[in-house]
Scaffold this motif. Sequence first.
Motif, PDB file in Angstrom:
ATOM      1  N   TYR A  44     -42.872   5.236  -9.835  1.00 54.41           N
ATOM      2  CA  TYR A  44     -42.742   6.653 -10.195  1.00 54.41           C
ATOM      3  C   TYR A  44     -42.315   6.834 -11.637  1.00 54.41           C
ATOM      4  CZ  TYR A  44     -37.687   6.234  -8.819  1.00 54.41           C
ATOM      5  OH  TYR A  44     -36.376   5.875  -8.678  1.00 54.41           O
TER       6      TYR A  44
ATOM      7  N   VAL B 103     -40.483   9.869 -14.332  1.00 56.90           N
ATOM      8  CA  VAL B 103     -39.687  11.095 -14.393  1.00 56.90           C
ATOM      9  C   VAL B 103     -39.772  11.651 -15.811  1.00 56.90           C
ATOM     10  CG1 VAL B 103     -37.419  12.141 -14.038  1.00 56.90           C
ATOM     11  CG2 VAL B 103     -38.089  10.183 -12.640  1.00 56.90           C
TER      12      VAL B 103
ATOM     13  N   THR C 252     -40.991  14.787 -11.423  1.00 54.09           N
ATOM     14  CA  THR C 252     -41.165  13.428 -10.905  1.00 54.09           C
ATOM     15  C   THR C 252     -42.581  13.269 -10.369  1.00 54.09           C
ATOM     16  OG1 THR C 252     -38.825  13.356 -10.284  1.00 54.09           O
ATOM     17  CG2 THR C 252     -40.255  11.720  -9.266  1.00 54.09           C
TER      18      THR C 252
ATOM     19  N   THR D 167     -38.481   7.265  -4.282  1.00 52.00           N
ATOM     20  CA  THR D 167     -37.471   7.176  -5.334  1.00 52.00           C
ATOM     21  C   THR D 167     -36.261   6.391  -4.818  1.00 52.00           C
ATOM     22  OG1 THR D 167     -36.466   9.275  -4.655  1.00 52.00           O
ATOM     23  CG2 THR D 167     -38.189   9.377  -6.354  1.00 52.00           C
ATOM     24  N   LYS D 168     -35.422   5.931  -5.752  1.00 52.73           N
ATOM     25  CA  LYS D 168     -34.217   5.191  -5.356  1.00 52.73           C
ATOM     26  C   LYS D 168     -33.320   6.045  -4.472  1.00 52.73           C
ATOM     27  CE  LYS D 168     -32.096   2.615  -8.409  1.00 52.73           C
ATOM     28  NZ  LYS D 168     -31.500   2.108  -9.693  1.00 52.73           N
ATOM     29  N   GLY D 169     -33.156   7.297  -4.869  1.00 52.84           N
ATOM     30  CA  GLY D 169     -32.288   8.218  -4.131  1.00 52.84           C
ATOM     31  C   GLY D 169     -30.853   8.132  -4.610  1.00 52.84           C
ATOM     32  N   HIS D 170     -30.150   9.232  -4.504  1.00 49.86           N
ATOM     33  CA  HIS D 170     -28.760   9.281  -4.996  1.00 49.86           C
ATOM     34  C   HIS D 170     -27.995  10.443  -4.370  1.00 49.86           C
ATOM     35  CE1 HIS D 170     -31.294  11.755  -7.703  1.00 49.86           C
ATOM     36  NE2 HIS D 170     -30.287  12.628  -7.592  1.00 49.86           N
TER      37      HIS D 170
ATOM     38  N   HIS E 251     -25.125  13.162  -5.905  1.00 51.60           N
ATOM     39  CA  HIS E 251     -24.624  13.532  -7.210  1.00 51.60           C
ATOM     40  C   HIS E 251     -23.191  13.016  -7.334  1.00 51.60           C
ATOM     41  CE1 HIS E 251     -27.886  16.811  -7.434  1.00 51.60           C
ATOM     42  NE2 HIS E 251     -28.299  15.666  -7.947  1.00 51.60           N
TER      43      HIS E 251
ATOM     44  N   GLU F  25     -29.102  21.172  -5.811  1.00 50.41           N
ATOM     45  CA  GLU F  25     -30.331  20.979  -6.604  1.00 50.41           C
ATOM     46  C   GLU F  25     -31.500  21.668  -5.902  1.00 50.41           C
ATOM     47  OE1 GLU F  25     -30.937  16.883  -7.627  1.00 50.41           O
ATOM     48  OE2 GLU F  25     -32.732  17.304  -8.789  1.00 50.41           O
TER      49      GLU F  25
ATOM     50  N   TYR G 119     -35.758  21.394  -5.468  1.00 55.43           N
ATOM     51  CA  TYR G 119     -37.021  20.709  -5.686  1.00 55.43           C
ATOM     52  C   TYR G 119     -38.147  21.689  -5.314  1.00 55.43           C
ATOM     53  CZ  TYR G 119     -35.152  15.832  -5.874  1.00 55.43           C
ATOM     54  OH  TYR G 119     -34.526  14.666  -6.206  1.00 55.43           O
TER      55      TYR G 119
ATOM     56  N   HIS H 189     -30.364  12.477  -1.698  1.00 55.40           N
ATOM     57  CA  HIS H 189     -31.767  12.878  -1.644  1.00 55.40           C
ATOM     58  C   HIS H 189     -32.660  11.811  -2.251  1.00 55.40           C
ATOM     59  CE1 HIS H 189     -29.405  14.800  -4.791  1.00 55.40           C
ATOM     60  NE2 HIS H 189     -30.441  14.687  -5.623  1.00 55.40           N
TER      61      HIS H 189
ATOM     62  N   PHE I 180     -43.305  16.784  -8.200  1.00 55.31           N
ATOM     63  CA  PHE I 180     -42.401  17.890  -7.878  1.00 55.31           C
ATOM     64  C   PHE I 180     -41.489  18.181  -9.057  1.00 55.31           C
ATOM     65  CE2 PHE I 180     -40.296  14.025  -6.408  1.00 55.31           C
ATOM     66  CZ  PHE I 180     -38.971  14.180  -6.784  1.00 55.31           C
TER      67      PHE I 180
ATOM     68  N   ALA J 127     -37.720  19.628 -10.415  1.00 49.81           N
ATOM     69  CA  ALA J 127     -36.330  19.641  -9.958  1.00 49.81           C
ATOM     70  C   ALA J 127     -35.473  20.399 -10.963  1.00 49.81           C
ATOM     71  CB  ALA J 127     -35.810  18.208  -9.807  1.00 49.81           C
TER      72      ALA J 127
ATOM     73  N   TRP K   9     -31.153  21.016 -11.605  1.00 47.78           N
ATOM     74  CA  TRP K   9     -29.818  20.657 -11.121  1.00 47.78           C
ATOM     75  C   TRP K   9     -28.784  20.852 -12.219  1.00 47.78           C
ATOM     76  CZ3 TRP K   9     -33.511  17.346 -12.798  1.00 47.78           C
ATOM     77  CH2 TRP K   9     -33.145  16.316 -13.656  1.00 47.78           C
TER      78      TRP K   9
ATOM     79  N   HIS L  71     -25.095  11.137 -11.411  1.00 47.45           N
ATOM     80  CA  HIS L  71     -25.830  10.448 -10.347  1.00 47.45           C
ATOM     81  C   HIS L  71     -25.024   9.277  -9.815  1.00 47.45           C
ATOM     82  CE1 HIS L  71     -29.038  12.564 -12.540  1.00 47.45           C
ATOM     83  NE2 HIS L  71     -29.533  12.713 -11.329  1.00 47.45           N
TER      84      HIS L  71
ATOM     85  N   TYR M 188     -25.898   6.242  -7.739  1.00 49.68           N
ATOM     86  CA  TYR M 188     -26.915   5.408  -7.097  1.00 49.68           C
ATOM     87  C   TYR M 188     -26.262   4.300  -6.268  1.00 49.68           C
ATOM     88  CZ  TYR M 188     -30.295   7.643 -10.163  1.00 49.68           C
ATOM     89  OH  TYR M 188     -31.081   8.571 -10.794  1.00 49.68           O
TER      90      TYR M 188
HETATM   91  C1  S6P Z   1     -32.039  14.426 -10.456  1.00 52.31           C
HETATM   92  C2  S6P Z   1     -33.195  14.688  -9.531  1.00 52.31           C
HETATM   93  C3  S6P Z   1     -34.530  13.995  -9.860  1.00 52.31           C
HETATM   94  C4  S6P Z   1     -34.499  12.454  -9.646  1.00 52.31           C
HETATM   95  C5  S6P Z   1     -35.907  11.839  -9.709  1.00 52.31           C
HETATM   96  C6  S6P Z   1     -35.921  10.334  -9.524  1.00 52.31           C
HETATM   97  O1  S6P Z   1     -30.833  14.898  -9.932  1.00 52.31           O
HETATM   98  O2  S6P Z   1     -32.819  14.475  -8.194  1.00 52.31           O
HETATM   99  O3  S6P Z   1     -34.915  14.266 -11.169  1.00 52.31           O
HETATM  100  O4  S6P Z   1     -33.654  11.838 -10.578  1.00 52.31           O
HETATM  101  O5  S6P Z   1     -36.698  12.415  -8.728  1.00 52.31           O
HETATM  102  O6  S6P Z   1     -35.176   9.936  -8.395  1.00 52.31           O
HETATM  103  P1  S6P Z   1     -33.964   8.912  -8.567  1.00 52.31           P
HETATM  104  O7  S6P Z   1     -33.308   8.858  -7.208  1.00 52.31           O
HETATM  105  O8  S6P Z   1     -34.537   7.610  -9.020  1.00 52.31           O
HETATM  106  O9  S6P Z   1     -33.053   9.520  -9.599  1.00 52.31           O
END
Ligand code: S6P
Length: 181
Positions: free
Chosen positions: A47, A49, A68, A82-85, A87, A94, A96, A133, A145, A147, A149, A155, A157
């Motif tokens: 992916y 961003v 993204t 995505t990895k997901g996190h 906040h 946030e 989307y 998410h 999509f 986003a 926030w 973040h 992770y």
């Molecule tokens: C940031 C938001 C998105 C993610 C992006 C990648 O709060 O949720 O911009 O950063 O979708 O995902 P990830 O989990 O690698 O940050």
Amino acid sequence: MPVTVDFTTGRLNGSAVAESSRNLADLAGVFLDEAARQALPPNQLAYRVQLYLPVPEGTQGGLFWGNTFIEPGLVGDEYFMTKGHFHAQRDRAEYYTTVQGHGALILMDEAGHTWHEVMHPGSVHYIPGRTAHRVANTGDTVLSFLACWPSDAGHDYETIVNQGFGARMRAVNGKPELIPN
Ligand code: S6P
Ligand code: ZN
């Protein structure tokens, strides 16, 4: 140059836009089937961003914008995601909004309870605070999509690296299913 978004693709344009990408090599330990990930080309794009950060990271009261683009594909039977996190500031929410493609927004509360919302062009998703998410591309085209926030959200992770989500989006007879771990 002003920032614009192309609503057919989700692409963000403008000199203030930054970009980053994650290849499969960057996603060690993210998928259930680590051997399947290692068998795929490490430089395969998972992916990208695009970020529009009009104020410094950590600014109270500001907002960030990000687009993204998740490639279609599977690692074993698990969709590219995505990895997901969470906040880092846990109560930060946030939005989307899906532009193109089909996917699943996987959400998890702090107790590990995991559920999902279906993403399709035009779908709007409110991600409450204290909710991890991650997005999986369940279609066969790029999923994009938008986003928005808070700029002081940060973040986390690490919690996901250590604990994961409570369920994974996997292909069962070619159809996406959220399967508990
Ligand atoms: C940031 C938001 C998105 C993610 C992006 C990648 O709060 O949720 O911009 O950063 O979708 O995902 P990830 O989990 O690698 O940050
Ligand atoms: Zn986020």
